[in-house]
Design a protein around this motif. Sequence first.
Motif, mmCIF file in Angstrom:
data_model
loop_
_atom_site.group_PDB
_atom_site.id
_atom_site.type_symbol
_atom_site.label_atom_id
_atom_site.label_comp_id
_atom_site.label_asym_id
_atom_site.label_seq_id
_atom_site.Cartn_x
_atom_site.Cartn_y
_atom_site.Cartn_z
ATOM 1 N N GLU A 92 73.830 79.479 -3.283
ATOM 2 C CA GLU A 92 73.256 80.004 -2.038
ATOM 3 C C GLU A 92 71.752 80.214 -2.139
ATOM 4 O O GLU A 92 71.070 80.351 -1.120
ATOM 5 N N GLN A 93 71.213 80.246 -3.366
ATOM 6 C CA GLN A 93 69.778 80.451 -3.543
ATOM 7 C C GLN A 93 69.064 79.179 -4.011
ATOM 8 O O GLN A 93 67.931 79.235 -4.483
ATOM 9 N N ILE A 94 69.738 78.038 -3.862
ATOM 10 C CA ILE A 94 69.101 76.736 -4.078
ATOM 11 C C ILE A 94 68.928 76.115 -2.698
ATOM 12 O O ILE A 94 69.899 75.722 -2.054
ATOM 13 N N ASN A 95 67.698 76.076 -2.210
ATOM 14 C CA ASN A 95 67.435 75.629 -0.844
ATOM 15 C C ASN A 95 66.726 74.283 -0.817
ATOM 16 O O ASN A 95 65.808 74.032 -1.607
ATOM 17 N N PHE A 96 67.162 73.434 0.099
ATOM 18 C CA PHE A 96 66.533 72.143 0.350
ATOM 19 C C PHE A 96 65.805 72.240 1.689
ATOM 20 O O PHE A 96 66.423 72.515 2.714
ATOM 21 N N VAL A 97 64.496 72.037 1.655
ATOM 22 C CA VAL A 97 63.649 72.316 2.812
ATOM 23 C C VAL A 97 62.855 71.075 3.206
ATOM 24 O O VAL A 97 62.318 70.382 2.344
ATOM 25 N N GLN A 98 62.774 70.831 4.493
ATOM 26 C CA GLN A 98 61.900 69.773 5.013
ATOM 27 C C GLN A 98 60.538 70.382 5.322
ATOM 28 O O GLN A 98 60.440 71.368 6.057
ATOM 29 N N TYR A 99 59.484 69.819 4.735
ATOM 30 C CA TYR A 99 58.140 70.328 4.992
ATOM 31 C C TYR A 99 57.858 70.241 6.488
ATOM 32 O O TYR A 99 58.048 69.195 7.115
ATOM 33 N N PRO A 100 57.410 71.341 7.129
ATOM 34 C CA PRO A 100 57.259 71.351 8.589
ATOM 35 C C PRO A 100 56.107 70.464 9.055
ATOM 36 O O PRO A 100 55.017 70.476 8.482
ATOM 37 N N THR A 101 56.379 69.707 10.107
ATOM 38 C CA THR A 101 55.397 68.753 10.638
ATOM 39 C C THR A 101 55.417 68.738 12.155
ATOM 40 O O THR A 101 56.328 69.272 12.793
ATOM 41 N N GLY A 102 54.411 68.084 12.705
ATOM 42 C CA GLY A 102 54.356 67.782 14.123
ATOM 43 C C GLY A 102 54.023 66.317 14.303
ATOM 44 O O GLY A 102 53.371 65.704 13.454
ATOM 45 N N SER A 103 54.471 65.731 15.393
ATOM 46 C CA SER A 103 54.288 64.294 15.625
ATOM 47 C C SER A 103 52.849 63.956 15.984
ATOM 48 O O SER A 103 52.177 64.688 16.721
ATOM 49 N N VAL A 104 52.373 62.828 15.446
ATOM 50 C CA VAL A 104 51.085 62.248 15.818
ATOM 51 C C VAL A 104 51.291 60.740 15.929
ATOM 52 O O VAL A 104 52.342 60.220 15.554
ATOM 53 N N ASP A 105 50.298 60.051 16.413
ATOM 54 C CA ASP A 105 50.400 58.613 16.562
ATOM 55 C C ASP A 105 50.624 57.949 15.203
ATOM 56 O O ASP A 105 49.817 58.108 14.286
ATOM 57 N N GLY A 106 51.721 57.244 15.062
ATOM 58 C CA GLY A 106 51.988 56.515 13.832
ATOM 59 C C GLY A 106 52.647 57.304 12.726
ATOM 60 O O GLY A 106 52.865 56.780 11.628
ATOM 61 N N GLY A 107 52.986 58.569 12.977
ATOM 62 C CA GLY A 107 53.617 59.353 11.928
ATOM 63 C C GLY A 107 53.673 60.824 12.278
ATOM 64 O O GLY A 107 53.871 61.200 13.445
ATOM 65 N N VAL A 108 53.497 61.677 11.274
ATOM 66 C CA VAL A 108 53.512 63.123 11.475
ATOM 67 C C VAL A 108 52.370 63.734 10.677
ATOM 68 O O VAL A 108 51.780 63.092 9.802
ATOM 69 N N GLU A 109 52.051 64.975 10.978
ATOM 70 C CA GLU A 109 51.067 65.711 10.202
ATOM 71 C C GLU A 109 51.562 67.127 9.992
ATOM 72 O O GLU A 109 52.453 67.593 10.718
ATOM 73 N N PRO A 110 51.061 67.827 8.976
ATOM 74 C CA PRO A 110 51.578 69.169 8.675
ATOM 75 C C PRO A 110 51.446 70.136 9.839
ATOM 76 O O PRO A 110 50.433 70.151 10.548
ATOM 77 N N ASN A 111 52.486 70.926 10.046
ATOM 78 C CA ASN A 111 52.437 72.079 10.932
ATOM 79 C C ASN A 111 51.865 73.215 10.082
ATOM 80 O O ASN A 111 52.591 73.862 9.319
ATOM 81 N N TYR A 114 50.576 62.438 7.318
ATOM 82 C CA TYR A 114 49.162 62.234 7.011
ATOM 83 C C TYR A 114 48.599 63.465 6.303
ATOM 84 O O TYR A 114 48.773 64.599 6.760
ATOM 85 N N VAL A 115 47.947 63.240 5.166
ATOM 86 C CA VAL A 115 47.385 64.330 4.364
ATOM 87 C C VAL A 115 46.053 63.882 3.777
ATOM 88 O O VAL A 115 45.773 62.686 3.686
ATOM 89 N N PRO A 116 45.212 64.830 3.316
ATOM 90 C CA PRO A 116 44.036 64.441 2.528
ATOM 91 C C PRO A 116 44.488 64.008 1.133
ATOM 92 O O PRO A 116 45.394 64.600 0.550
ATOM 93 N N ILE A 117 43.849 62.984 0.605
ATOM 94 C CA ILE A 117 44.124 62.532 -0.755
ATOM 95 C C ILE A 117 42.869 62.769 -1.587
ATOM 96 O O ILE A 117 41.798 62.243 -1.256
ATOM 97 N N PRO A 118 42.957 63.564 -2.643
ATOM 98 C CA PRO A 118 41.766 63.862 -3.443
ATOM 99 C C PRO A 118 41.360 62.668 -4.300
ATOM 100 O O PRO A 118 42.072 61.669 -4.390
ATOM 101 N N SER A 119 40.210 62.774 -4.935
ATOM 102 C CA SER A 119 39.798 61.758 -5.894
ATOM 103 C C SER A 119 40.822 61.704 -7.016
ATOM 104 O O SER A 119 41.221 62.732 -7.553
ATOM 105 N N CYS A 120 41.256 60.481 -7.348
ATOM 106 C CA CYS A 120 42.313 60.318 -8.347
ATOM 107 C C CYS A 120 41.828 59.466 -9.513
ATOM 108 O O CYS A 120 41.055 58.515 -9.317
ATOM 109 N N PRO A 121 42.257 59.772 -10.724
ATOM 110 C CA PRO A 121 41.804 58.997 -11.887
ATOM 111 C C PRO A 121 42.380 57.582 -11.879
ATOM 112 O O PRO A 121 43.504 57.358 -11.431
#
Length: 415
Positions: A306-325, A127-134
């Motif tokens: 060794e300097q190409i990293n694949f990262v999972q954006y950190p989150t915490g659990s909430v009802d129905g999904g996750v939200e940013p940590n 879950y994130v804020p979504i800005p005004s989009c064209p």
Amino acid sequence: MRTPTIARHGRLKKSNPFATITRFLAAALAVLMVSGASVAAIAAYDLAASVKPGVELVGDDTPVSIPKIGAWEGGLNLLLVGSDSRKGQDPAFGEDDTGDLNDVTMLLHVSADHSSATVVSFPRDMYVPIPSCPDPEDEDNPYPSMSYQKINTTLSYGGLPCTVLTVEELTGLDIRFAAEVQFSGVIAMSNAVGGVPVCVGARIEDEYTGIFLDPGEHTLMGVDALQFLRTRHGVGDGSDLTRIGNQQVFLSSLMRTIKSADTLSDPAKLYSLAKAALSNVVLSTQLQNVDNMVAIAMALKDIPLEQINFVQYPTGSVDGGVEPNVEAADALLAALATDQPIQLGGATGGTLPDPNAPVDPNATIDASAVDADGAVVPDAVTDPAAPGATVLPSDILGQSAGQYTCSDGRTLDDQ
């Protein structure tokens, strides 16, 4: 002002993660400078003719100055999304009734000195804020902003530009390039690269995607590669988060394959990869420019695995999904914003150490982590950290392209 409507998820059987595409695209662009000037000259017209119509992002009317020959100057950010739309796809993937959700959203960040690259995967149910989009069909009536929606709704809400704006607001990074891919793109490009070897550590069983793999190494291409990347029920704990880990197993192996002599010394394979990417990926208008493509590829080509990293954006659990940590995410984003090399906190769920992984003589090994036969325990080995690397919080997970890992499979009995 219109009232926003958000497309609902399709059934889980039709989910579509496309984590492969960031690296496929980078490799495809590299064909123009690694295969030689003559091949590039011969292929230029055909590749240009393969490009799909572009998508104009907000700010695309700002001129971009790049060298005609040479690497992109400074850092860059490129957003890659995978759409679950069935439009124009094989009927075997189901009817086109799922909307157009970005079930994979990945940000490629290349440091200004081109010494490192980071690919951040944003969980689809975050879950994130979504800005005004064209609204491309009504410039005077943009879509209103929303304070709390899942990130994978942005593609159906305001198209690729909306996904870009959302990730820019979330990360604070300026994103000048973006691309969107569907099922056919993964299939075509996995075929073009000749297949990707993946390690399965525990048996994968998934009736939803139809993939069943025994432990061991499998070279995947075509539909098999696609279904491996789609599987959620068959890996880890069955969540989208552990599916990201499974995708990182594939991505890391893909990078090793692309950087191997077998690929880089084969102009025909490189050309096929480039054409497959350009024929199956919708690019933002500035990414369609061949000069930009070459410059981006040249910025990527010499970065060590060794300097190409694949990262999972950190989150915490909430009802129905996750939200940013937020605290952990701030540490990651600060490192990206200042182009600091990073050291991850650990491996993403859904993966296991590869018992057959070669040991880098420069790697760090825990002296006590030796089994009864004197062999080094694989997960006690870590890549050498780059000088001055920022040590990220322990809950920021992922791996480098230089790390060998296996998928942690899940059988039907555990589902």
